[in-house]
Design a protein around this motif. Structure first.
Motif, mmCIF file in Angstrom:
data_model
loop_
_atom_site.group_PDB
_atom_site.id
_atom_site.type_symbol
_atom_site.label_atom_id
_atom_site.label_comp_id
_atom_site.label_asym_id
_atom_site.label_seq_id
_atom_site.Cartn_x
_atom_site.Cartn_y
_atom_site.Cartn_z
ATOM 1 N N HIS A 127 -5.745 6.366 -9.698
ATOM 2 C CA HIS A 127 -6.742 5.800 -8.843
ATOM 3 C C HIS A 127 -6.762 4.314 -8.514
ATOM 4 O O HIS A 127 -7.324 3.865 -7.882
ATOM 5 C CB HIS A 127 -8.163 6.121 -9.670
ATOM 6 C CG HIS A 127 -8.203 7.431 -10.046
ATOM 7 N ND1 HIS A 127 -8.569 8.491 -8.914
ATOM 8 C CD2 HIS A 127 -8.442 8.215 -11.182
ATOM 9 C CE1 HIS A 127 -8.751 9.768 -9.714
ATOM 10 N NE2 HIS A 127 -8.772 9.310 -10.967
ATOM 11 N N ASP A 128 -5.341 3.593 -8.982
ATOM 12 C CA ASP A 128 -5.257 2.384 -8.590
ATOM 13 C C ASP A 128 -4.920 2.325 -7.179
ATOM 14 O O ASP A 128 -4.235 3.311 -6.600
ATOM 15 C CB ASP A 128 -4.051 1.789 -9.444
ATOM 16 C CG ASP A 128 -4.425 0.728 -10.146
ATOM 17 O OD1 ASP A 128 -5.631 0.019 -10.141
ATOM 18 O OD2 ASP A 128 -3.818 0.483 -11.206
ATOM 19 N N ASN A 129 -4.979 1.175 -6.439
ATOM 20 C CA ASN A 129 -4.823 0.874 -5.375
ATOM 21 C C ASN A 129 -4.318 -0.550 -5.239
ATOM 22 O O ASN A 129 -4.173 -1.199 -6.243
ATOM 23 C CB ASN A 129 -5.949 0.863 -4.122
ATOM 24 C CG ASN A 129 -6.995 0.201 -4.523
ATOM 25 O OD1 ASN A 129 -6.804 -1.132 -4.876
ATOM 26 N ND2 ASN A 129 -8.351 0.655 -4.397
ATOM 27 N N THR A 158 2.162 6.531 -7.182
ATOM 28 C CA THR A 158 1.116 7.434 -7.793
ATOM 29 C C THR A 158 1.510 8.895 -7.448
ATOM 30 O O THR A 158 1.135 9.813 -8.317
ATOM 31 C CB THR A 158 -0.235 7.038 -7.269
ATOM 32 O OG1 THR A 158 -0.175 6.983 -5.628
ATOM 33 C CG2 THR A 158 -0.564 5.784 -7.662
ATOM 34 N N VAL A 160 2.484 1.729 -3.561
ATOM 35 C CA VAL A 160 1.392 2.158 -4.373
ATOM 36 C C VAL A 160 1.334 3.682 -4.266
ATOM 37 O O VAL A 160 1.321 4.318 -5.340
ATOM 38 C CB VAL A 160 0.310 1.342 -4.445
ATOM 39 C CG1 VAL A 160 -0.744 2.060 -5.235
ATOM 40 C CG2 VAL A 160 0.472 0.051 -4.764
ATOM 41 N N GLU A 161 0.986 4.048 -3.239
ATOM 42 C CA GLU A 161 0.811 5.523 -2.713
ATOM 43 C C GLU A 161 2.057 6.347 -3.164
ATOM 44 O O GLU A 161 1.950 7.490 -4.068
ATOM 45 C CB GLU A 161 0.576 5.655 -1.148
ATOM 46 C CG GLU A 161 -0.710 5.329 -0.639
ATOM 47 C CD GLU A 161 -0.818 5.535 0.810
ATOM 48 O OE1 GLU A 161 0.016 6.067 1.432
ATOM 49 O OE2 GLU A 161 -1.860 4.583 1.292
ATOM 50 N N GLY A 180 0.784 -1.043 0.031
ATOM 51 C CA GLY A 180 0.040 0.058 0.015
ATOM 52 C C GLY A 180 0.971 1.285 0.175
ATOM 53 O O GLY A 180 0.506 2.170 -0.637
#
Length: 457
Positions: free
Chosen positions: A427-429, A318, A314-315, A311
């Motif tokens: 917008h992917d998580n 992005t 990914v943050e 997580g």
């Protein structure tokens, strides 16, 4: 949090006097009038430090201290003996019983409060480590307590900082039989040496010729590598102001000149024992952290760590507009390996598989065991083309060489299927990417296994 002080004395007037002194400094004071009461209160964890009289009718203070220090539940509680006994042999007897200090009546308010504050500060630091480690009894916290009780405090690595030859040569001669002693006459070099030397105790003279010994102590406390290094200060008998300031800065203990050999040995052993106990606690905390995030069989990170860390990755990707790829790997027909060769051989395959995965990825990539025979590799700053190349190289590496089982006496062929997904938009998580990679893995298995399939999103 206010420190809780247990005052133990069979004379009510003495108890009242100490209680008033300590309460005026906002300590939380409880009292006991016998050794048995004191032991019971400590067992109930009702105090952070014990001020203990020596001369009591039912059980003298030496025996109370010995019992406290031999009990795994109470041995970490600091004990200060407060008594009219004033001979060096009395101090040594108290220190050998396990006391952290020995104050002679009448005790000055400044000395009393400074010592209580110093020892309770150290106790609270230890309590934090004990609290973190207490949930990990199965990996050694109890043995750390037991080992600390048995620890003799000998063989310590000690650095003496003193610029008077007669002084440091005498100190070294007294300690060298039981400890490894180094001498640093230059206080300016002592800080660097202490940080690099892996010492268990620093003995610092506060009467240095051209250097402020308190400044050195303060510098030691300000550096990460020496913050927990015990400091035993050497003071002149009339330099109370410097001693009190030292206790505020964070020295652990002190000796007044002229140095008594037996008292020196007793105080050094106490500090070495405490240092080793703290290190064991820290090791256990580190072990518990590693156990919480590591798969015990393969040594890779576990699912809990992967889900948390993915997580964050990914943050980060992005927010910075970077690529990120996720590989989900599954060992083909793993159940048949367990059925045909046994679960021990299946474990051999999993361990060897983890080794080959590590060798096939970069240092910044994250390899985890999701459970069973399923693994995940997270590759920061990696697009689909590069991820596919790495996945194919890994697939070939697994298939090219059989896996050793039964301690290398037999070999078994192994293949894997791999699904790949990449970060598609801001917008992917983490859940979405992992799901797409898992779906790609399903297609690889459905299409015949031993292949790499990329997400078609």
């Amino acid at each position: 949090m206010t420190a809780r002080v247990l005052v133990v004395d069979d004379v009510p007037a003495n108890v009242k006097l100490l209680e008033a002194r300590l309460s005026a400094e906002y300590f939380d004071v409880t009292t006991a009038h016998s050794g048995a009461e004191a032991l019971a209160a400590c067992e109930r964890a009702e105090c952070d430090i014990v001020l203990l009289d020596v001369m009591m009718p039912d059980m003298d203070g030496f025996e109370v201290c010995r019992r406290l220090k031999s009990n795994p539940a109470t041995h970490h509680i600091p004990v200060v003996m407060v008594t009219a006994l004033d001979q060096p042999s009395d101090r040594v007897a108290g220190l050998q019983a396990g006391a952290d200090d020995f104050l002679t009546k009448p005790v000055s308010d400044i000395a009393l409060i400074a010592r209580v504050r110093s020892l309770t500060r150290l106790k609270m630091m230890t309590d934090e480590l004990r609290m973190r480690a207490v949930t990990s009894r199965e990996i050694g916290i109890e043995s750390a307590e037991r080992e600390s009780i048995m620890e003799p405090g000998q063989g310590g690595r000690i650095l003496i900082v003193d610029d008077r030859r007669s002084s440091y040569e005498r100190l070294a001669s007294m300690l060298e039989k039981d400890h490894v002693v180094d001498i640093e006459p230059d206080p300016s070099a002592a800080l660097f040496r202490s940080a690099e030397g892996n010492y268990e105790l620093m003995i610092v003279s506060l009467s240095l010729e051209n250097f402020d010994g308190l400044r050195l102590c303060s510098q030691l406390r300000s550096l990460d590598r020496t913050r927990s290094l015990p400091i035993l200060a050497l003071c002149e008998p009339d330099d109370n102001a410097k001693l009190m300031r030292g206790l505020e800065i964070g020295i652990n203990d002190y000796l007044l000149r002229p140095i008594d050999r037996n008292e020196l040995h007793a105080r050094v052993r106490t500090q070495v024992r405490r240092k080793r106990y703290t290190e064991r606690l820290r090791d256990n905390v580190q072990m518990s952290i590693e156990a919480a995030i590591t798969d015990g069989l393969t040594g890779l990170h576990n699912r809990r760590y992967m889900e948390s860390h993915l997580g964050k990755l990914v943050e980060q990707a992005t927010s910075r507009g970077k690529e990120l790829a996720v590989l989900v790997l599954d060992i083909d027909y793993f159940k048949s390996i367990n059925d045909n060769y046994g679960h021990d051989c299946g474990d051999d395959v999993l361990r060897e598989f983890a080794i080959r995965v590590r060798k096939s990825i970069r240092g910044i990539d994250l390899a985890c065991r999701m459970g069973g025979e399923e693994f995940v590799v997270v590759m920061p700053e990696t697009d689909m083309a590069v991820a596919a190349t790495v996945a194919e190289r890994l697939r070939r590496r697994i298939a090219a060489e059989p896996f050793p089982i039964e301690q290398g006496n037999r070999m078994v062929d192994v293949t894997i299927s791999i699904g790949i997904a990449t970060l598609e938009s801001q917008h992917d998580n983490a859940t979405q990417i992992l799901k797409r990679a898992d779906q790609a893995l399903y297609r690889a298995k459905r299409d015949g296994r031993n292949r790499v399939v990329a997400d078609a999103a």
